[in-house]
Scaffold this motif. Structure first.
Motif, PDB file in Angstrom:
ATOM      1  N   ILE A  67       8.353  44.883  38.733  1.00 24.95           N
ATOM      2  CA  ILE A  67       8.616  45.763  37.231  1.00 24.95           C
ATOM      3  C   ILE A  67       7.010  46.184  36.793  1.00 24.95           C
ATOM      4  N   GLY A  69       6.216  48.266  33.391  1.00 20.23           N
ATOM      5  CA  GLY A  69       6.419  48.741  32.118  1.00 20.23           C
ATOM      6  C   GLY A  69       8.378  48.938  32.320  1.00 20.23           C
ATOM      7  N   ASP A  70       8.616  50.188  32.135  1.00 23.90           N
ATOM      8  CA  ASP A  70      10.058  50.471  32.121  1.00 23.90           C
ATOM      9  C   ASP A  70      10.713  51.008  33.337  1.00 23.90           C
ATOM     10  N   SER A  92      13.379  54.722  37.972  1.00 21.15           N
ATOM     11  CA  SER A  92      13.596  54.926  36.515  1.00 21.15           C
ATOM     12  C   SER A  92      15.222  54.480  36.214  1.00 21.15           C
ATOM     13  N   GLN A  93      15.395  53.970  35.199  1.00 24.62           N
ATOM     14  CA  GLN A  93      16.561  53.524  34.966  1.00 24.62           C
ATOM     15  C   GLN A  93      17.413  54.628  34.750  1.00 24.62           C
TER      16      GLN A  93
END
Length: 188
Positions: A67, A69-70, A92-93
Motif C-alpha cells: 500500500i 497512499g491510496d 487504483s481503487q
C-alpha cells in the motif's frame, strides 16, 4: 522465480468486466492491509482468444502487493515468451473496494477480487483490451507455491460460474528466475 508472470498482470488487472453482471461474486469490506504481501499465480483461465496459445505450458508468475497512499503498488513478474520480466505498476481503487484499475506498459486492466481469504488464496477476474476487443481472464493466486487441491477446486467452481470451461483452465508448470530476490522487492 518469475512467479507473477502474466498472472500478476492479470491479478493486477484484478477487475474484469464480469462484475457488472456478476455482482453476487463481489466481496464486501475488502481489506487492503490483509491483501498486501507476496502472491504466486498457480492457475489461470482465459477464453480461447485471450492468449496467442492458451494451452501451451506457461511459466508461473508472482507479485508483491504494498500500500502506497491510496494506491496499491505492485511488483510483478511474468514470462513474456522468451524471458522473465519484472515490472512495477500501480493499481487504483475502482467504484467498489475490491475493484482496481491496473496501469501497465502493455495496457490497462480492470481487476476484481472475486474471492479471497487473505491467508491462503485470492481469485481475480480481469478484463482488458487487445486490438480494441475486450478480453477476459481469471487468475488464482496463493501465498505458498504448493498446489492446494481445495483451493484449486474452488477456482474451478468459480471459473465455471463465470462462463469458462474446464479445458480453459491452466496451471503453470514452470517458474523462471527472478531478476531480484523477494526480500529485495519486499524491502524496496
Amino acid at each position: 522465480t518469475c512467479l507473477v508472470g502474466n498472472g500478476l498482470f492479470t491479478l493486477l488487472g484484478l477487475c474484469v468486466g464480469l462484475v457488472a453482471s456478476n455482482q453476487d461474486f463481489m466481496l464486501k469490506g475488502f481489506n487492503f492491509t490483509k491483501f498486501s504481501g507476496v502472491w504466486y499465480e498457480i492457475a489461470f483461465t482465459s477464453m480461447m482468444d485471450v492468449y496467442d496459445s492458451p494451452h501451451k505450458v506457461e511459466k508461473m508468475g508472482g507479485m508483491v502487493v504494498k500500500i502506497e497512499g491510496d494506491l496499491l503498488a505492485l511488483t510483478i513478474t511474468y514470462y513474456n515468451g522468451s524471458h522473465c520480466v519484472l515490472e512495477k505498476v500501480t493499481a487504483s481503487q475502482g467504484e467498489f473496494p475490491e475493484k482496481f484499475k491496473v496501469i501497465t506498459a502493455a495496457g490497462n486492466k480492470d481487476v476484481v477480487i472475486v474471492d479471497t481469504d487473505y491467508k491462503t488464496y485470492t481469485i481475480m477476474d480481469i478484463t482488458f483490451l487487445v486490438s480494441g476487443v475486450v478480453q477476459k481472464a481469471m487468475k488464482l493466486y496463493t501465498r505458498k507455491l504448493y498446489r492446494n487441491e481445495e483451493v484449486l477446486k474452488k477456482f474451478h467452481k468459480v471459473a465455471l460460474e463465470h462462463g469458462y470451461s474446464m479445458s480453459d483452465i491452466q496451471q503453470p508448470k514452470d517458474d523462471c528466475e527472478w531478476a531480484l530476490p523477494w526480500g529485495s522487492v519486499l524491502n524496496s
